[in-house]
Each structure stands twice: as C-alpha cells, then as structure tokens.
Design an enzyme around this catalytic site. Structure first.
Site, PDB file in Angstrom:
ATOM      1  N   GLN A  97      37.401  64.036  23.689  1.00 15.20           N
ATOM      2  CA  GLN A  97      38.644  64.015  24.461  1.00 15.20           C
ATOM      3  C   GLN A  97      39.835  63.962  23.515  1.00 15.20           C
ATOM      4  O   GLN A  97      39.765  63.393  22.419  1.00 15.20           O
ATOM      5  CB  GLN A  97      38.651  62.857  25.453  1.00 15.20           C
ATOM      6  CG  GLN A  97      38.757  61.473  24.845  1.00 15.20           C
ATOM      7  CD  GLN A  97      38.624  60.386  25.914  1.00 15.20           C
ATOM      8  OE1 GLN A  97      37.650  60.339  26.659  1.00 15.20           O
ATOM      9  NE2 GLN A  97      39.615  59.526  25.988  1.00 15.20           N
ATOM     10  N   GLY A 106      59.361  45.203  13.284  1.00 21.94           N
ATOM     11  CA  GLY A 106      58.740  43.886  13.300  1.00 21.94           C
ATOM     12  C   GLY A 106      58.929  43.212  11.954  1.00 21.94           C
ATOM     13  O   GLY A 106      59.467  43.777  10.991  1.00 21.94           O
ATOM     14  N   GLU A 130      64.292  43.374  11.525  1.00 23.72           N
ATOM     15  CA  GLU A 130      64.455  41.971  11.122  1.00 23.72           C
ATOM     16  C   GLU A 130      64.806  41.889   9.631  1.00 23.72           C
ATOM     17  O   GLU A 130      63.915  41.829   8.807  1.00 23.72           O
ATOM     18  CB  GLU A 130      63.187  41.200  11.439  1.00 23.72           C
ATOM     19  CG  GLU A 130      62.807  41.270  12.922  1.00 23.72           C
ATOM     20  CD  GLU A 130      61.558  40.482  13.265  1.00 23.72           C
ATOM     21  OE1 GLU A 130      61.150  39.591  12.479  1.00 23.72           O
ATOM     22  OE2 GLU A 130      60.977  40.761  14.306  1.00 23.72           O
ATOM     23  N   TRP A 180      56.573  37.343  23.625  1.00 25.96           N
ATOM     24  CA  TRP A 180      55.594  37.657  22.585  1.00 25.96           C
ATOM     25  C   TRP A 180      54.439  36.678  22.758  1.00 25.96           C
ATOM     26  O   TRP A 180      54.661  35.478  22.650  1.00 25.96           O
ATOM     27  CB  TRP A 180      56.199  37.505  21.185  1.00 25.96           C
ATOM     28  CG  TRP A 180      55.189  37.820  20.141  1.00 25.96           C
ATOM     29  CD1 TRP A 180      54.270  36.975  19.568  1.00 25.96           C
ATOM     30  CD2 TRP A 180      54.951  39.111  19.566  1.00 25.96           C
ATOM     31  NE1 TRP A 180      53.483  37.642  18.685  1.00 25.96           N
ATOM     32  CE2 TRP A 180      53.862  38.953  18.657  1.00 25.96           C
ATOM     33  CE3 TRP A 180      55.514  40.365  19.738  1.00 25.96           C
ATOM     34  CZ2 TRP A 180      53.363  40.033  17.917  1.00 25.96           C
ATOM     35  CZ3 TRP A 180      55.019  41.417  19.000  1.00 25.96           C
ATOM     36  CH2 TRP A 180      53.966  41.247  18.103  1.00 25.96           C
TER      37      TRP A 180
END
Length: 516
Positions: A221, A248, A290, A496
C-alpha cells in the site's frame, strides 16, 4: 515544550452536509420494534451510519436480526457493535452476544462505515417483519466550528517504548473530544522542513489489532505508519483537523537558518506537508521554535522580527485556508523570552498561539527549590517572578495578541525531585525523581496511582511520596484552569501529550468539560 524526544463515536457526530441542512435519518420497523438508520457523517467518498434498534413494546426483546440492501454505489467497509455479514449488496446484522436483551423502551446502537456517499437502506426487515415507518430526528448536535479549541499533541516516537498509537486516540474516547491534533515533530535541519522519523511517520506496518479501523496494512500500500492511521482516524471523526508541527526542543536549531531565507523555508515546508502521499492527512503547519532571538537547546540571535517573517512566509505559501499555528514561550518575566520576539506582529498570519504554560520549574534545577511546573498564578515563594500561566497570558494580551487567539497549555505529566523532606513547595532536593522514561518526568496516568496529589498551590497540584516530590495537574485543577481560560476569553486549550492521559481520557475529558 522543554522536553527531550520527549469509542465515543457518537459524541457530536451528527453533522449536516451543508449549512442548515438536516441530517438524513431513515426509520424502519413495523409494529413496536424499530430500526433507525442515521447518517452520522458524510464526506463524499465515504460515510458513517448509526443504526439504532428501539424496543417500543412492553416485553423484553432477547435478540434481533436486521436484513437490508444497500443501493448501488455504496458498500459497508467496517462495522462495530453488531455482527455484520453480506452477500453482494444484501446485508445481515445480528446482535452480539455481549449486548444483552432490550428492556421495554430501551435502545441499542451499532454502526458502520460505508464507501461512497450515504444512501438509505432498502428492503429492510427486523426479526423477519417487513419494515415501514417514518423518520426520527437526530438527538445529538454537530460540533460547533466556532467553539473552544481542544488541541492535543501526538508524539511520533510514542509508537516505540510507550506503545501509544493513533488507535489509542479513538479507543480512549479522546478523538471525539479533540478539535485538532498536533503531530510532533518534523525536523528543521538546514533551514528546511524535513521528515522526523520516516519509519514511524509512513513506513511502519500496522496489524489489524493495532489499526484504527481493524484493517491491517499490506506490504504494497502507498502509505502506512502513523500518517495512514491519522487518515483513518479522520475518516471516523471528520470534525478532526491534523496539523504537522515542526521543531520542538530538540529540532529548533534549523529555524535560525530558516529565518535567513523564510521563503525557501516555507517552500520546503509546503512541499513536504502537501506531498501527494499524505496531503489529505494534514490541514496545516505548526511552528514550535524554542526560542526565537533567545536560548533553548541552542541560542538564536536572528532578531525580534525573525519569527514574524517566518510566519508571514508560511502564510503566503500555504494560503488563507490552511491552519498556521505556533507554540511559543510562556516566559512572562520582565525582559524574558516573550519580550525578545515580536509575537504580536505575527498574530495576523496565525490562527492561534500556544504559550507553553508548563515546565516552568523542575529537576533541571537539581537541588530545588521544589515548585509546581505549571502554576496558573504566582504565589508567595515562587522561585521566579513571571513564571506562571497568567503572567504569560497577560503579557501577550498587553502586547496586542487577541485573547481568542491564545490557548492555555496543560501538561499531561508531572515533574519531580528526590531527596525531599519538606511536603510543602519550596523544599530542597538532591536530584531528579525516578521516571519511567526520563528522570524527573512521569505521566499523569502513573502518578495518579503511585503518588496521589496531597495539596494544591497556584491552581495546580503537588504530592510528596517518600522522599519524592511531584507536581502535576489533575481533573480538578484542570477544571479550575478551564474556568480561567473561559473568564479570560481564551480560544481554548492545548496539551502535551496524549499518551500521558489515562486509557479512558480523564484529563482530556476535564479540558473538554471545563471549556463547555
């Protein structure tokens, strides 16, 4: 987001196909036992149907068998809570052994997903009686597109040691409560958007048992992994939007180079997010830098306009219909990280901002003092002024960021120290408390049993167990934080991350319930 790589199918399910349209409901059943087929969702190439058997008699119904035909152009691809067999376009659905009897006046619902647009069944019988009847109005409301946002992170590496997969979002009931999923993270190396983990993202083959719809992946697939599972999750929950988050704590370094050529960065991100293999999976892009013009894992000196320029380029490339969001610092101190960047200047090109109002304090300061990592407000003895949720929200609002474009952040984990003798916050410590995956950090689903909360401070909870001291949010403190979010006119909340919650979604339930 300071961290290392680090079935409720029916809730809000009846959705109109066009604005002000009435969802199609087809009721069958001569006599006192009725069968109602309700179009719960229809996305053109497929649909979801809710089937309800209602005992309108004065006697208990111990079993039921429904037979019906589906018109040309639609077939059942999967079903739940009934045993369904077929021969061509003729289908038979019988009660599962565990479903029990139907008392007088009681109802039981099962459902199926079908290919093609919804078409009402034909030639229906229930327990051999010819079907007939009228229509039954739906009893659930469509999701409110202007309502509060409930946004949750799904960490791509969770499919490994944590054994948390997209299917868990469905089985926990969280999918019905979420409005958006943030898939974390894509990489930014070289100032370009790139794949974070190709195996987890689109190569991992899922068995039937671990797949969202109970269908196993095949070797040939075109798309597997979490991306394909997210596609299946959206088919079951068409209200859900999925946003691909880049950066992140670990992968923010590339934003410095991205800021030097925002247009090239935006081009690379668009080409990746809109890759034909998974373009239907994602509804936009999230930037988790960040921190711009400040220090995180590395330091950035791109200047106060860099973030605004990157966001502007992304909006220009992705267009007005895509979601463009950002997770940002929640440092509300004077001269702190919020002050280092023109976040207000970027807000016009953003759907919303997510100040990461957690991780303020933790065992990265090994000797303490112990302090809650996600205080809602300040308190006497707080180790750093401006390190609380309210300070961040007020500072951003004062700079011109509209309240309804701000989401309040919630951690589905705790931070803790060891070597602590004082129960109240402010005690000394000798280091990080042991954690399952990382010292000083533990999931809520673990802490609620191993170290139940014994006190609250500044709108969040803490606990001392032996020599370990932990702080974390509970359903009760989250309810308080959602009251704050409502009172401040915020756009909702984000968290989170999904795997930290209980298997029945205690925390996300508190967020959804608290926001109303």
């Amino acid at each position: 987001m300071k961290r290392s790589l680090r079935r409720a199918l029916w809730a809000g399910a009846v959705v109109a196909v066009t604005v002000a349209a009435v969802p199609v409901t087809t009721a069958f059943g001569a006599g006192t036992v009725t069968t109602t087929f309700t179009k719960a969702q229809d996305w053109g190439t497929g649909h979801e149907t809710k089937v309800t058997v209602t005992n309108g008699s004065s006697a208990t119904v111990t079993t039921w068998r429904i037979e019906f035909d589906l018109p040309s152009g639609t077939t059942i691809s999967s079903a739940w809570d009934a045993d369904v067999t077929s021969s061509g376009n003729h289908y038979v659905a019988v009660k599962k052994s565990w479903a029990g009897s139907l008392a007088p006046g009681a109802s039981f619902s099962w459902g199926y997903n079908g290919t093609g647009a919804y078409k009402a069944p034909l030639n229906c019988t229930i327990n051999g009686a010819a079907c007939g009847g009228g229509t039954t109005p739906p009893t659930t409301n469509p999701p409110n597109p202007g309502g509060k946002k409930v946004v949750g992170y799904f960490a791509e590496w969770g499919v490994y040691a944590r054994n948390y997969h997209v299917k868990n979002i469905q089985t926990s009931g969280s999918a019905a409560k979420l409005t958006h999923i943030l898939y974390a993270f894509g990489n930014t190396t070289g100032g370009r958007c790139s794949i974070g983990d190709s195996y987890a993202d689109y190569e991992k083959a899922y068995t039937a048992a671990d797949s969202v719809d109970g269908v196993a992946d095949t070797w040939d697939q075109p798309l597997r992994g979490s991306f394909n599972q997210l596609r299946k999750l959206k088919q079951l929950n068409p209200h859900l939007k999925v946003i691909w988050s880049f950066g992140g704590w670990t992968w923010s370094g590339g934003f410095t180079q991205a800021a030097q050529n925002p247009a090239a960065f935006a081009e690379s991100c668009y080409n990746l997010v809109e890759d034909p293999r998974w373009a239907d999976v994602f509804d936009g892009i999230d930037v988790d830098w960040e921190y711009p013009n400040a220090c995180g894992l590395s330091c950035d000196t791109s200047g106060p306009n860099a973030f605004k320029n990157v966001i502007s380029a992304l909006r220009s490339k992705f267009g007005s219909n895509a979601l463009v969001t950002a997770a940002i610092t929640a440092d509300g101190s004077n001269g702190g990280k919020i002050d280092a960047t023109d976040y207000a200047g970027a807000i016009g090109n953003l759907n919303w901002l997510m100040p990461m109002t957690y991780d303020y304090f933790g065992a990265f300061a090994a000797q303490g003092p112990t302090a809650p990592h996600s205080p809602l407000t300040s308190y006497t003895g707080i180790p750093q002024q401006g390190f609380n949720s309210d300070a961040a929200i007020q500072k951003l609002k004062s700079k011109g960021v509209p309240a309804n474009k701000l989401l309040l952040g919630i951690g589905f984990y705790g931070r803790g120290w060891t070597g602590v003798t004082q129960a109240a916050p402010g005690g000394s410590a000798t280091g990080a408390a042991p954690g399952t995956y990382e010292a000083g950090i533990e999931d809520y689903k673990v802490l609620k049993n191993t170290c139940p909360a014994t006190g609250t401070i500044a709108g969040t909870a803490y606990a001392k167990c032996g020599s370990n001291w932990w702080s974390y949010d509970t359903p009760s403190t989250i309810n308080g934080k959602m009251t704050y979010a409502n009172n401040q006119g915020l756009g909702g909340a984000f968290f989170w991350e999904l795997s930290g919650d209980t298997s029945n979604g205690e925390l996300i339930g508190a967020i959804k319930g608290g926001l109303g």
